[in-house]
Motif scaffolding. Structure first.
Motif, PDB file in Angstrom:
ATOM      1  N   CYS A 138       0.501  -0.778  14.234  1.00 16.71           N
ATOM      2  CA  CYS A 138       1.181  -1.253  13.030  1.00 16.71           C
ATOM      3  C   CYS A 138       2.339  -2.162  13.457  1.00 16.71           C
ATOM      4  N   SER A 166      -2.858  -4.690  13.553  1.00 17.22           N
ATOM      5  CA  SER A 166      -2.353  -5.461  12.413  1.00 17.22           C
ATOM      6  C   SER A 166      -1.997  -6.863  12.901  1.00 17.22           C
ATOM      7  N   HIS A 200       0.208  -5.196   6.845  1.00 18.94           N
ATOM      8  CA  HIS A 200       0.467  -3.753   6.817  1.00 18.94           C
ATOM      9  C   HIS A 200       1.689  -3.464   5.928  1.00 18.94           C
ATOM     10  N   TYR A 202       4.520  -1.938   3.680  1.00 13.60           N
ATOM     11  CA  TYR A 202       5.047  -0.577   3.498  1.00 13.60           C
ATOM     12  C   TYR A 202       6.521  -0.651   3.138  1.00 13.60           C
ATOM     13  N   ASN A 211       2.120   1.842  -2.777  1.00  8.51           N
ATOM     14  CA  ASN A 211       2.576   1.454  -1.439  1.00  8.51           C
ATOM     15  C   ASN A 211       1.386   0.998  -0.590  1.00  8.51           C
ATOM     16  N   PHE A 212       1.694   0.553   0.633  1.00 11.65           N
ATOM     17  CA  PHE A 212       0.669   0.072   1.554  1.00 11.65           C
ATOM     18  C   PHE A 212      -0.187  -0.993   0.847  1.00 11.65           C
ATOM     19  N   THR A 215       0.467  -1.856  -2.861  1.00 12.13           N
ATOM     20  CA  THR A 215       1.685  -2.553  -3.250  1.00 12.13           C
ATOM     21  C   THR A 215       1.346  -3.707  -4.194  1.00 12.13           C
ATOM     22  N   PRO A 245      -3.793   1.000   6.159  1.00 12.88           N
ATOM     23  CA  PRO A 245      -2.430   1.374   6.525  1.00 12.88           C
ATOM     24  C   PRO A 245      -2.034   2.690   5.855  1.00 12.88           C
ATOM     25  N   GLY A 246      -1.460   3.578   6.646  1.00 12.46           N
ATOM     26  CA  GLY A 246      -1.043   4.870   6.112  1.00 12.46           C
ATOM     27  C   GLY A 246      -2.180   5.763   5.703  1.00 12.46           C
ATOM     28  N   SER A 249      -5.557   4.602   0.240  1.00 17.01           N
ATOM     29  CA  SER A 249      -6.465   3.647  -0.383  1.00 17.01           C
ATOM     30  C   SER A 249      -6.687   4.028  -1.842  1.00 17.01           C
TER      31      SER A 249
END
Length: 319
Positions: A138, A166, A200, A202, A211-212, A215, A245-246, A249
């Motif tokens: 990341c 990333s 990525h 955040y 988020n992620f 967003t 990311p994280g 989804s």
């Protein structure tokens, strides 16, 4: 020499001529050097009888290229498009292959369902006697933890590791990226590049449901494809795997990844979160400097034998 042997040598020569292997970039190259980049799904046959699926088409330095996938081995490579005769392939035809099944099954594995988002959806456990080591790169202000890779190399010759890269990590850590490639080229590592989005996104203050990649204003297509273009521009080949990311989804995002013919990758042993690896676990650590706790646990588990050898290539994980 027999006729069959001559034919084999001729086929190998043609395959070598068709392969596209750009020189290792001495400095960071822009994804803009990879033009006309677009997802496709085509069944292709070469003059020597080789078969493959084209999943991306592009132009690099004036040459038309294809990102080809082996639908059973789940490997990818770049070749000159002129070497192949391709025709459109249907999604139904793809589903009859191991690649198609892996994509579909990962898209249907919802992980933990929360209001507004999914957590750890996709492929989280693999087939095979050993474990699957994955490390996420990341965006980070810290340097790559090269000690982690040294431990990995001592644990297994030609150690298999899937790195979720990333775009912003590569942009800001080109020297570390080059070091990883040198380790791969020396035979110490067997690296598979997993798409981990370009930016990525955040923000700590935002809830996970916003988020992620969830967003507001994020373009999932650009996040996925620009990372692939950046890898190709800098001499590497994207794989058929993608990690959110994280590990956050949603159903629409899962389907978007599936439309790009990628296998969504989760993890059932994110070490820093206290998850214990089992036989066939997809182990997750962060060698980008942001999660030293997970790397310490990896060393502990490797020493104890909790992380099982042989370390498996990620391409062996889907059934």
């Amino acid at each position: 020499m027999t006729l069959a042997a001559w034919a084999g040598l001729a086929g190998a020569a043609r395959a070598a001529e068709c392969a596209f292997a750009p020189a290792l970039a001495a400095r960071l190259q822009s994804p803009a050097t990879v033009g006309d980049y677009r997802p496709v799904l085509k069944a292709c046959v070469a003059a020597d009888g080789r078969k493959a699926l084209a999943v991306r088409e592009m132009t690099v330095a004036g040459q038309k290229l294809a990102l080809l996938a082996d639908p059973e081995a789940l490997t990818t490579r770049l070749e000159r498009a002129a070497c192949w005769t391709c025709s459109e392939m249907s999604e139904a035809e793809l589903k009859s292959t191991r690649m198609g099944r892996a994509i579909s099954e990962s898209a249907e594995a919802p992980g933990l369902i929360h209001r507004g988002f999914l957590q750890n959806a996709g492929l989280t456990h693999g087939a095979g006697p050993g474990d699957f080591v994955t490390g996420d790169l990341c965006p980070s202000k810290r340097p790559l933890d090269r000690v982690f890779f040294a431990r990995l190399e001592t644990a297994s010759p030609h150690a298999s590791v899937a790195l979720g890269i990333s775009g912003l990590w590569l942009v800001h850590h080109f020297d570390d990226f080059r070091w990883l490639i040198d380790q791969r080229n020396s035979g110490a590592l067997d690296i598979l590049w997993v798409d981990h989005t370009y930016h990525h996104p955040y923000l700590a203050r935002l809830p996970l449901a916003a988020n992620f990649l969830l967003t507001k204003g994020v373009d999932p297509e650009a996040e996925i494809l620009d990372t692939e273009r950046l890898l190709i521009a800098n001499g590497e080949t994207p794989s058929l795997f993608f990690r959110f990311p994280g590990l956050v989804s949603s159903d629409p995002l899962m389907q978007a990844v599936s439309r790009f013919h990628l296998v969504t990758l989760g993890a059932d042993a994110w070490l820093a979160k206290g998850q214990q690896p089992q036989k066939g676990s997809i182990v997750l650590v962060h060698p980008n400097g942001n999660e030293p706790k997970g790397l310490a646990m990896f060393t502990r588990d490797l020493t104890r034998g909790t992380i099982a050898a042989p370390l498996e290539p990620l391409t062996a994980a889907p059934e």
